[in-house]
Design an enzyme around this catalytic site. Structure first.
Site, mmCIF file in Angstrom:
data_model
loop_
_atom_site.group_PDB
_atom_site.id
_atom_site.type_symbol
_atom_site.label_atom_id
_atom_site.label_comp_id
_atom_site.label_asym_id
_atom_site.label_seq_id
_atom_site.Cartn_x
_atom_site.Cartn_y
_atom_site.Cartn_z
ATOM 1 N N GLU A 100 0.852 -1.193 0.000
ATOM 2 C CA GLU A 100 0.000 0.000 0.000
ATOM 3 C C GLU A 100 0.886 1.241 0.000
ATOM 4 O OE1 GLU A 100 -2.519 1.586 -0.621
ATOM 5 O OE2 GLU A 100 -4.054 1.286 0.915
ATOM 6 N N ASP A 101 0.451 2.297 -0.655
ATOM 7 C CA ASP A 101 1.257 3.525 -0.647
ATOM 8 C C ASP A 101 1.105 4.283 0.670
ATOM 9 O OD1 ASP A 101 -1.376 3.830 -1.538
ATOM 10 O OD2 ASP A 101 -0.966 5.748 -2.482
ATOM 11 N N ASP A 104 -4.138 5.790 5.791
ATOM 12 C CA ASP A 104 -4.656 7.044 6.342
ATOM 13 C C ASP A 104 -5.709 6.678 7.406
ATOM 14 O OD1 ASP A 104 -5.590 9.613 6.690
ATOM 15 O OD2 ASP A 104 -6.025 10.000 4.606
ATOM 16 N N PHE A 153 -0.991 16.861 3.854
ATOM 17 C CA PHE A 153 -1.546 16.487 2.558
ATOM 18 C C PHE A 153 -0.361 16.189 1.635
ATOM 19 C CE2 PHE A 153 -4.277 18.327 -1.137
ATOM 20 C CZ PHE A 153 -4.306 17.073 -1.720
ATOM 21 N N ARG A 166 1.306 12.162 -9.438
ATOM 22 C CA ARG A 166 1.740 10.801 -9.087
ATOM 23 C C ARG A 166 3.167 10.554 -9.561
ATOM 24 N NH1 ARG A 166 -2.805 7.584 -7.513
ATOM 25 N NH2 ARG A 166 -4.742 8.145 -8.531
HETATM 26 C C1 PRP Z 1 -5.698 6.217 -1.316
HETATM 27 C C2 PRP Z 1 -4.358 5.572 -1.038
HETATM 28 C C3 PRP Z 1 -4.720 4.397 -0.166
HETATM 29 C C4 PRP Z 1 -5.969 4.844 0.550
HETATM 30 C C5 PRP Z 1 -5.642 5.185 1.964
HETATM 31 O O1 PRP Z 1 -6.249 5.545 -2.401
HETATM 32 O O2 PRP Z 1 -3.717 5.188 -2.227
HETATM 33 O O3 PRP Z 1 -5.007 3.255 -0.952
HETATM 34 O O4 PRP Z 1 -6.451 5.994 -0.136
HETATM 35 O O5 PRP Z 1 -6.747 5.735 2.628
HETATM 36 P P1 PRP Z 1 -7.473 5.093 3.863
HETATM 37 O O6 PRP Z 1 -6.428 4.523 4.787
HETATM 38 O O7 PRP Z 1 -8.175 6.289 4.480
HETATM 39 O O8 PRP Z 1 -8.427 4.073 3.384
HETATM 40 P P2 PRP Z 1 -7.436 6.156 -3.284
HETATM 41 O O9 PRP Z 1 -8.723 5.558 -2.845
HETATM 42 O O10 PRP Z 1 -7.316 7.660 -3.284
HETATM 43 O O11 PRP Z 1 -7.144 5.604 -4.704
HETATM 44 P P3 PRP Z 1 -5.809 5.700 -5.596
HETATM 45 O O12 PRP Z 1 -4.795 4.788 -4.940
HETATM 46 O O13 PRP Z 1 -6.270 5.204 -6.912
HETATM 47 O O14 PRP Z 1 -5.328 7.134 -5.637
#
Ligand code: PRP
Length: 178
Positions: A100-101, A104, A153, A166
């Site tokens: 996971e990146d 949050d 952010f 990105r």
């Molecule tokens: C973002 C990020 C994580 C997730 C984290 O993805 O890449 O996967 O939110 O948030 P959380 O811990 O509050 O669930 P996003 O849904 O924005 O999609 P993306 O990866 O396609 O940008």
């Protein structure tokens, strides 16, 4: 048209690379005995991290992806996690590392862990490049974390702001002057 925000570097490309080397060493220690590890990247944000991580792992690996979405284009997370694309491979009895990146609120990772555990993997571990512990709502913590960061952010290294930035090679902090 000029941007109404500024991006300040927060974690350099060099610092990210050095941390990934350390993480890869630890992951090899954990999974060095597995015949074939399945790396599961969560799209879209993890595509840069998984690309660098997989090349540091001197292991037999399969790479697969899940696309999960909880944000849309908004800055605030909703609790709803949607699976837009599922794995191509079965993971029953296999060793899996979810990549996971950023964690949050934790809803995305918690949802994916729950879903994958239901498929009977032998070992299921998780790694996140970034962790924002102060934002946590779901009871989840990645097994490996690259950097624990404050509630800023952030963009870059796979992470977007409204689908942009990105491709920055570093992690930046978004600022809205004035
Ligand atoms: C973002 C990020 C994580 C997730 C984290 O993805 O890449 O996967 O939110 O948030 P959380 O811990 O509050 O669930 P996003 O849904 O924005 O999609 P993306 O990866 O396609 O940008």
């Amino acid at each position: 048209m000029s941007k109404d925000y500024v991006i300040d570097e927060m974690i350099s490309a060099k610092a990210i690379a050095a941390r990934i080397e350390e993480l890869a060493r630890e992951i090899r220690g954990e999974f060095g005995d597995t015949p074939q590890l399945v790396l599961v990247g969560l799209l879209r944000g993890s595509f840069v991290f998984i690309a660098d991580l997989v090349r540091e792992l001197d292991l037999a690996v399969e790479v697969d992806f899940i696309e999960a979405s909880s944000y849309g284009d908004a800055m605030e997370s909703s609790r709803e996690v949607r699976i837009l694309k599922d794995l191509r491979s079965g993971i029953e009895g296999r060793d899996v590392l979810v990549v996971e990146d950023i964690v949050d609120t934790g809803h995305t990772l918690a949802h994916v862990i729950h879903m994958l555990k239901g498929r009977g993997p032998a070992r299921l571990k998780t790694i996140a490049l970034l962790d924002k512990p102060t934002r946590r709502e779901a009871d989840v913590k990645a097994d490996w974390i690259g950097f624990s960061i404050p509630d800023e952010f952030v963009v870059g290294y796979g992470i977007d702001y409204a689908q942009r930035n990105r491709n920055l090679p570093f992690i930046g902090k978004v600022r809205f002057p004035g």
